[in-house]
Motif scaffolding. Structure first.
Motif, PDB file in Angstrom:
ATOM      1  N   UNK A 133      53.691  45.360  94.280  1.00  0.00           N
ATOM      2  CA  UNK A 133      54.338  46.558  93.748  1.00  0.00           C
ATOM      3  C   UNK A 133      53.634  47.041  92.485  1.00  0.00           C
ATOM      4  N   UNK A 134      53.281  46.129  91.586  1.00  0.00           N
ATOM      5  CA  UNK A 134      52.597  46.513  90.360  1.00  0.00           C
ATOM      6  C   UNK A 134      51.214  47.070  90.619  1.00  0.00           C
ATOM      7  N   UNK A 135      50.502  46.460  91.558  1.00  0.00           N
ATOM      8  CA  UNK A 135      49.147  46.919  91.873  1.00  0.00           C
ATOM      9  C   UNK A 135      49.175  48.294  92.533  1.00  0.00           C
ATOM     10  N   UNK A 136      50.096  48.503  93.471  1.00  0.00           N
ATOM     11  CA  UNK A 136      50.210  49.800  94.135  1.00  0.00           C
ATOM     12  C   UNK A 136      50.549  50.897  93.138  1.00  0.00           C
ATOM     13  N   UNK A 160      57.526  45.454  87.631  1.00  0.00           N
ATOM     14  CA  UNK A 160      56.082  45.413  87.896  1.00  0.00           C
ATOM     15  C   UNK A 160      55.566  46.803  88.264  1.00  0.00           C
ATOM     16  N   UNK A 161      56.332  47.520  89.097  1.00  0.00           N
ATOM     17  CA  UNK A 161      55.938  48.877  89.480  1.00  0.00           C
ATOM     18  C   UNK A 161      55.932  49.800  88.272  1.00  0.00           C
ATOM     19  N   UNK A 162      56.904  49.625  87.389  1.00  0.00           N
ATOM     20  CA  UNK A 162      56.981  50.460  86.183  1.00  0.00           C
ATOM     21  C   UNK A 162      55.788  50.212  85.275  1.00  0.00           C
ATOM     22  N   UNK A 163      55.469  48.932  85.026  1.00  0.00           N
ATOM     23  CA  UNK A 163      54.315  48.612  84.182  1.00  0.00           C
ATOM     24  C   UNK A 163      53.006  49.053  84.829  1.00  0.00           C
ATOM     25  N   UNK A 164      52.906  48.879  86.144  1.00  0.00           N
ATOM     26  CA  UNK A 164      51.704  49.335  86.829  1.00  0.00           C
ATOM     27  C   UNK A 164      51.527  50.835  86.719  1.00  0.00           C
ATOM     28  N   UNK A 165      52.641  51.587  86.836  1.00  0.00           N
ATOM     29  CA  UNK A 165      52.569  53.038  86.688  1.00  0.00           C
ATOM     30  C   UNK A 165      52.147  53.459  85.296  1.00  0.00           C
ATOM     31  N   UNK A 166      52.651  52.734  84.273  1.00  0.00           N
ATOM     32  CA  UNK A 166      52.275  53.049  82.889  1.00  0.00           C
ATOM     33  C   UNK A 166      50.785  52.810  82.659  1.00  0.00           C
ATOM     34  N   UNK A 167      50.284  51.651  83.124  1.00  0.00           N
ATOM     35  CA  UNK A 167      48.855  51.352  82.943  1.00  0.00           C
ATOM     36  C   UNK A 167      47.980  52.339  83.700  1.00  0.00           C
ATOM     37  N   UNK A 168      48.365  52.672  84.948  1.00  0.00           N
ATOM     38  CA  UNK A 168      47.578  53.615  85.718  1.00  0.00           C
ATOM     39  C   UNK A 168      47.575  54.999  85.124  1.00  0.00           C
ATOM     40  N   UNK A 208      56.186  64.020  87.898  1.00  0.00           N
ATOM     41  CA  UNK A 208      56.536  63.772  89.299  1.00  0.00           C
ATOM     42  C   UNK A 208      55.612  62.726  89.915  1.00  0.00           C
ATOM     43  N   UNK A 209      54.326  62.782  89.568  1.00  0.00           N
ATOM     44  CA  UNK A 209      53.380  61.792  90.075  1.00  0.00           C
ATOM     45  C   UNK A 209      53.718  60.389  89.603  1.00  0.00           C
ATOM     46  N   UNK A 210      54.140  60.253  88.335  1.00  0.00           N
ATOM     47  CA  UNK A 210      54.500  58.942  87.800  1.00  0.00           C
ATOM     48  C   UNK A 210      55.748  58.391  88.490  1.00  0.00           C
ATOM     49  N   UNK A 211      56.765  59.230  88.612  1.00  0.00           N
ATOM     50  CA  UNK A 211      58.017  58.788  89.242  1.00  0.00           C
ATOM     51  C   UNK A 211      57.780  58.376  90.690  1.00  0.00           C
ATOM     52  N   UNK A 212      57.022  59.197  91.428  1.00  0.00           N
ATOM     53  CA  UNK A 212      56.756  58.876  92.831  1.00  0.00           C
ATOM     54  C   UNK A 212      55.917  57.613  92.963  1.00  0.00           C
ATOM     55  N   UNK A 213      54.964  57.412  92.052  1.00  0.00           N
ATOM     56  CA  UNK A 213      54.138  56.202  92.097  1.00  0.00           C
ATOM     57  C   UNK A 213      55.001  54.952  91.914  1.00  0.00           C
ATOM     58  N   UNK A 214      55.932  54.992  90.960  1.00  0.00           N
ATOM     59  CA  UNK A 214      56.791  53.829  90.701  1.00  0.00           C
ATOM     60  C   UNK A 214      57.741  53.585  91.867  1.00  0.00           C
ATOM     61  N   UNK A 215      58.419  54.646  92.332  1.00  0.00           N
ATOM     62  CA  UNK A 215      59.418  54.475  93.394  1.00  0.00           C
ATOM     63  C   UNK A 215      58.778  54.056  94.721  1.00  0.00           C
TER      64      UNK A 215
END
Length: 260
Positions: free
Chosen positions: A209-212, A176-184, A244-251
């Motif tokens: 997690x996905x929303x965050x 969910x976090x991964x998909x949320x990061x991709x959409x964001x 780096x922003x994408x990785x940190x957003x997901x983690x």
């Protein structure tokens, strides 16, 4: 007075650069006779700290004013404390920019001949008032877009079923976090819009997690504007910062989702 203008060409016919770091040359114009000298900007000028290096060239050349499209406010304030006037929002050719600046300086009674212009300290209370006015104007300009997002969300809820939504956000925190990061990362717009979308997804049952991840990536990652950022700040910096922003957003979203 010497006037420093970052440009893409080494003469008066060059265009004023929007940012100091993207300039190939720094044209130093003498306001007395419009004679000029050319300074080459540091090699790899689009990298981090390039704008400061270009400003250092301007100060070393004895310039009393710098004309540019945009510069960070704290850098402009530091230069003005040293008596160097910074004019932003400048565009067009170097010759026209200098002529317009001198005409405006003459109208306001500023020094347009020789010498260094002195910066007068700004009233802090006046700055707060001006900041509040700008904030209200930005909110007023953003309001129609915000209303449009709310209406579009209503259409989205009507046409996108919960089954379709949950097929993407299946309830697995990391996915969910991964998909949320991709959409964001691919969605664009004012960051405030992400709050409205996040609330709608939360009510629909999407995991936190996905929303965050969507909200964090929306603010810190921008794939659509990546070419513009690369041109202004350098390709390497733009790619590394967005990655780096994408990785940190997901983690971080995954960690916060598990913690809550």
């Amino acid at each position: 007075m010497k006037i420093a203008v970052p440009s893409n060409r080494p003469g008066l016919d060059g265009q004023v650069s929007n940012r100091l770091g993207s300039a190939a040359y720094l044209v130093i114009v003498d306001s007395g006779d419009m004679s000029f000298e050319r300074l080459d900007c540091p090699s790899g000028a689009s990298g981090p700290g390039a704008g400061v290096a270009v400003l250092s060239l301007a100060v070393e050349s004895g310039a009393g004013a710098v004309l540019v499209g945009h510069v960070a406010p704290h850098i402009a304030a530091a230069l003005e404390k040293q008596g160097v006037v910074v004019a932003t929002g400048v565009s067009g050719s170097v010759a026209d920019a200098v002529a317009d600046y001198l005409a405006a300086a003459e109208e306001t009674g500023a020094s347009g001949g020789s010498g260094t212009a002195e910066a007068t300290p700004a009233d802090p209370s006046g700055r707060w008032g001006e900041a509040a006015k700008k904030g209200l104007r930005q909110f007023y300009a953003m309001l129609p877009r915000l209303i449009g997002v709310i209406l579009l969300l209503g259409l989205l809820q009507g046409f996108v079923s919960r089954e379709t939504l949950f097929s993407l956000f299946a309830g697995v925190p990391f996915l969910d976090a991964l998909w949320g990061g991709v959409l964001g990362s691919v969605m664009v717009g004012n960051p405030v819009n992400s709050y409205v979308i996040g609330e709608s997804l939360l009510k629909a049952g999407v995991s936190l997690a996905g929303i965050l991840a969507l909200m964090m990536a929306w603010v810190t990652v921008g794939l659509i504007q990546l070419p513009v950022e690369a041109e202004a700040l350098g390709k390497r910096f733009a790619v590394v910062r967005n990655l780096a922003g994408f990785v940190m957003a997901v983690l971080l979203s995954f960690a916060v989702g598990l913690w809550l």
